[in-house]
Structures are given as C-alpha cells and as structure tokens.
Design a protein around this motif. Sequence first.
Motif, mmCIF file in Angstrom:
data_model
loop_
_atom_site.group_PDB
_atom_site.id
_atom_site.type_symbol
_atom_site.label_atom_id
_atom_site.label_comp_id
_atom_site.label_asym_id
_atom_site.label_seq_id
_atom_site.Cartn_x
_atom_site.Cartn_y
_atom_site.Cartn_z
ATOM 1 N N ARG A 288 1.263 1.419 -6.015
ATOM 2 C CA ARG A 288 0.428 0.865 -6.287
ATOM 3 C C ARG A 288 0.626 -0.054 -4.587
ATOM 4 O O ARG A 288 -0.748 -0.461 -4.325
ATOM 5 N N VAL A 289 1.420 0.128 -3.935
ATOM 6 C CA VAL A 289 1.735 -0.709 -2.273
ATOM 7 C C VAL A 289 0.525 0.013 -1.672
ATOM 8 O O VAL A 289 -0.221 -0.423 -0.849
ATOM 9 N N ARG A 290 1.150 0.871 -1.778
ATOM 10 C CA ARG A 290 0.145 1.955 -0.488
ATOM 11 C C ARG A 290 -1.230 1.627 -0.395
ATOM 12 O O ARG A 290 -2.445 1.338 -0.535
ATOM 13 N N ARG A 291 -1.821 2.058 -1.742
ATOM 14 C CA ARG A 291 -3.346 1.503 -2.575
ATOM 15 C C ARG A 291 -3.735 0.568 -2.437
ATOM 16 O O ARG A 291 -4.585 -0.025 -1.658
ATOM 17 N N ILE A 292 -2.762 -0.667 -2.326
ATOM 18 C CA ILE A 292 -3.229 -2.584 -1.977
ATOM 19 C C ILE A 292 -3.396 -2.973 -0.755
ATOM 20 O O ILE A 292 -4.103 -3.113 -0.095
ATOM 21 N N ILE A 293 -2.754 -1.409 0.170
ATOM 22 C CA ILE A 293 -2.346 -2.268 1.769
ATOM 23 C C ILE A 293 -4.116 -1.192 2.195
ATOM 24 O O ILE A 293 -4.936 -1.836 3.211
ATOM 25 N N LEU A 294 -3.723 -0.139 1.426
ATOM 26 C CA LEU A 294 -5.318 0.830 2.189
ATOM 27 C C LEU A 294 -6.299 0.042 2.015
ATOM 28 O O LEU A 294 -7.434 0.338 3.072
ATOM 29 N N TRP A 295 -6.739 -0.399 1.000
ATOM 30 C CA TRP A 295 -8.074 -1.016 0.599
ATOM 31 C C TRP A 295 -7.882 -2.300 1.496
ATOM 32 O O TRP A 295 -9.326 -2.471 1.601
ATOM 33 N N THR A 296 -7.045 -2.664 1.419
ATOM 34 C CA THR A 296 -7.241 -4.148 2.134
ATOM 35 C C THR A 296 -6.912 -4.014 3.694
ATOM 36 O O THR A 296 -6.565 -5.718 4.273
ATOM 37 N N LEU A 297 -6.707 -3.093 4.164
ATOM 38 C CA LEU A 297 -7.051 -3.298 5.617
ATOM 39 C C LEU A 297 -7.326 -3.932 6.614
ATOM 40 O O LEU A 297 -7.088 -5.112 7.421
ATOM 41 N N PRO A 298 -8.566 -4.078 6.444
ATOM 42 C CA PRO A 298 -9.426 -4.599 6.984
ATOM 43 C C PRO A 298 -9.602 -5.465 6.870
ATOM 44 O O PRO A 298 -9.677 -6.289 7.759
ATOM 45 N N PHE A 299 -9.096 -6.702 6.096
ATOM 46 C CA PHE A 299 -9.068 -8.014 5.630
ATOM 47 C C PHE A 299 -7.306 -8.419 6.077
ATOM 48 O O PHE A 299 -7.390 -9.493 6.275
ATOM 49 N N LEU A 300 -6.423 -7.518 6.087
ATOM 50 C CA LEU A 300 -5.338 -7.656 6.509
ATOM 51 C C LEU A 300 -5.429 -8.567 8.567
ATOM 52 O O LEU A 300 -4.832 -9.192 8.966
ATOM 53 N N ILE A 301 -6.282 -7.132 9.047
ATOM 54 C CA ILE A 301 -6.324 -7.593 10.306
ATOM 55 C C ILE A 301 -7.722 -8.316 10.471
ATOM 56 O O ILE A 301 -6.974 -9.557 11.865
ATOM 57 N N LEU A 302 -8.439 -8.906 10.250
ATOM 58 C CA LEU A 302 -8.575 -9.938 9.900
ATOM 59 C C LEU A 302 -7.992 -11.573 10.219
ATOM 60 O O LEU A 302 -8.059 -11.970 10.579
#
Length: 472
Positions: A288-302
């Motif tokens: 679940r964490v892996r999926r969340i990180i992959l989906w939110t990666l652009p927002f995390l970079i921003l």
Amino acid sequence: MNIRVKTQSPGTGLWFFALIAAALMGLTLLFLGETGLAAWLGLFLAFLALYLTWRYQYPALCCAVAVLGLAPFSWGLKIEPLPLIRLDDIIVLTYFSYFFAAYFLSTHKKFSLGTRDITLALIFFLIGQAIVFIIYPPLYPEARNFINTVVLGLIFYVLVYNETEASNIESMIGFIAVTTIVLSSALYIEFLMGQNPLMEKAAEYFYMSRAETERLGGVYRPYLTFFTASEAGTFIAMGLPLVLYKIRRWPRAWYYLILAFLGLALILNYTRGVWLALGLSSMIFLPRVRRIILWTLPFLILAWFVADLYFSEYPFVKRLGDPTNLLIRFFYWDVAADILQDHWFFGVGHGNFKRIYLEFIRTQTFDLELPIKKIFVADNAYLTTLVEHGLVGLSVLLALIFLAIRTLRKLHRNFIQKDDQVNKARLMTLGFGLSVYLLAGLLVDVHLFTKVTNLCFVLLALALSLSKPEPA
C-alpha cells in the motif's frame, strides 16, 4: 497416612565453603577497602544475574533487549587497576556466562544455529571478522567494540533461537515494541529539554546543549545521551514494524496516533540514513505504501521544492537538503578507496579507519571548504567493513546476508503454501526490521553500533525460529 519428611542440616563441606568465602571477603576488604567492597558487590550481582537468567531464561532474554535499548552506556564501575567496566560489559559477561554454562557445562541443553547454510555462514562470519586481530592486535576500545557487537550479537542469536518457541515469541516481540515506544518518549523529553533556555547552562552529564552543538559547527539532534548520534533513530526504526504488529488490531485512531508518535520521533532525530532505510523498507514490505509513493511522487517532489523555498531554515528541511554533508561523504568514500589500495585482502584492522583517515588528511592539502577534519567515519557499513576487514570480512558478511535472505524467502513461501497467516505476519514484521538495519548501513556505520547490531541478531534469530517444528 502421615508422611514424615526428614530435614537435613547443612553439611560440613558447605560450612567450610562459607568460612573460606567469609575469610576471602574479609581479607579483600582489609587490603582494598571500598574497591574490594565494590568488587564483591559486582561479583554478587554477576552471580545473581546468572542465577536469574538460568532460572527465568526467556524473561531474562526479553529484559536484556530492554536493557540494551534503554540503559545508558556511560554507566559503569571503576575498580583500579582495571579499566572502566560499563553496563554493556556486564551484559556481555552475564550472557556469555549463561551461554557457556547452559550449552557447554549442562547435559540437558543442546544448541543449534539453524539450517546448515546459516550455521556455516555464521561460523565463517565470525572467523572472517575476527581474523584481522591476528594481523593487527587490537587496543582495548576496538576489542571491546568487537566483543560487544559481533560476539554478543552471536550469543544473543544462539540464546534467542534456541529458547524461542511458538508460545513465547510474542513476548519478545512485545518487549522490543515497548522498548521502542519508551525510547521514543525519552527522545521527546530530550528535545523539549533542548528547547528550554534554562537548560542551556545545564551540565553535559544529561545532554549536550543545543548552543554547545551549534558552537562546534554541528546541527543539534536529540540523539539521547546513551546512544551515538544515529543509533537511537536506527533502533526506533527497527522497532517500529514490531510496534505496528502488536497494535494492528487496536482502534484505527490509536494505531495512527502511535504511528505518528514514532514517525515524529524519527523526524526529530535527523538521521537521513534511517529515513532512507525506512522509506525503502516500507516500499518493499508494504504494498500500500509503495502504491501511494508511486502515485504521489510528482506531488512529493513539488512539496520538496516548496519546503526548500519557504521553510529552508527549519532543522528537518535543512538536514534533508544539506549538500555539504553529502559532499563530505563522497570525499571520505574516496579516501577509503585510497586506503584500500594496499590493504585489499584483510583491511586495516577493526576500528582503525578513523586513525588511518586522520593520518591521511594531515599529510594532504585540500582546496575543499569543508570540515573534513571533523568527520572521520565512512558512514557506510559495507565500505567500512571493506576498509577495516578487507575482502575477507566483506565476503563473509555479504554471504551471511544472502543466505539469511534466501532462507527467509523459502520460509515465507512455505507459510503461504500452508496458509499460515500468523507466522507469515510475524516473518514479514521481523524481516521489515532487518531490512531497516541492512539499508541503513548504506549511509550509517550501523555495524559499529552495539545496541542495534545486537537487536539485528535478535530479530534474525526470531525470524529463523519460526521454521522450528512446534513441540508435540
């Protein structure tokens, strides 16, 4: 029917032994005074600890984990002319004595190291790590560190693996979980003390004040005075999966509250190697964490760019994006490579990287405007092992890691085939904690940390003990 019980007074031999002991104690006190009294007190406590360990074997092992995690390493007893005997040394003496008495002097106990592959890997690991002491005779600090990490860790592995059964494994997991929560609470207390201006003039016996740390050019980190700077964060991160395992059936509000409590403690610890290890381990063990990180990666970079732009003065953001430390790390990795040129096979000796590094930079001229003389660790457990123990030491370490991972993967597949959800959950939890240790070693010298290395061996023993057949 009346049963008559015949009582017997102590025999002559017992009275003779007591008389000899009393005479020796009297002579010790007469000639050594308080030092002799302290020696007898230490001897009494050692025998008491050995008796309690023998009488209450598994509870004593559980308590040992709590002592390792919470007892200040600075506590100790000084008896001239002996060196300072610290609490960690007492733990070594107690559990080594129990290990020797239980498995070599006793006839009713037999010990195992696990599968044949793991047994050979552990034996070669110990030999490969210890062989450098023949080439480079160690000083007391280096020998003490090796005994308190590798030797004590292997003793804990043997004891935990052989004493653990299906009926008591949850007790050990619970002790580690509670220790993790208490340790996190202590970190919060130190952090609050550091924010109190009245504590800036407090003695360094309790903690190094924030002003003193900043004066020395460092970033204030609440690291707990009985840990090294990164060890507290590593211990909490390794224990976090076990805490979540124990509270997995609690109400969701409490579950996320404790998760946030531990997560904030790790943030306040400012150990980037631990953040990386925990993030990578979460992606490996938590889909679940892996999926969340992959989906939110652009927002995390921003979010990172925004934080760096508007909150760059906050310690967490400053620590996360500080390029200076990264450049220094590249520098002493390069120094380590230079040192290795003449010591590829056996290295420079356990604990000798600091001495070799300082000698190297004293004889060189550098144009870098970096505090390279203040940092003298490789901050990479595998590179440090290569430098200090050579290809021999690194090879046996990597072989142990590879065979342990392969064995645990086989065990995991076996639990899936048997639909054993209980042991599967335990194995994933323990594997998560081990993964944090192994990945933290990429940016932290975890193998030199007594407490977390001992905890690593304990987690490995618990995980492998799941393969033992349950008693009939």
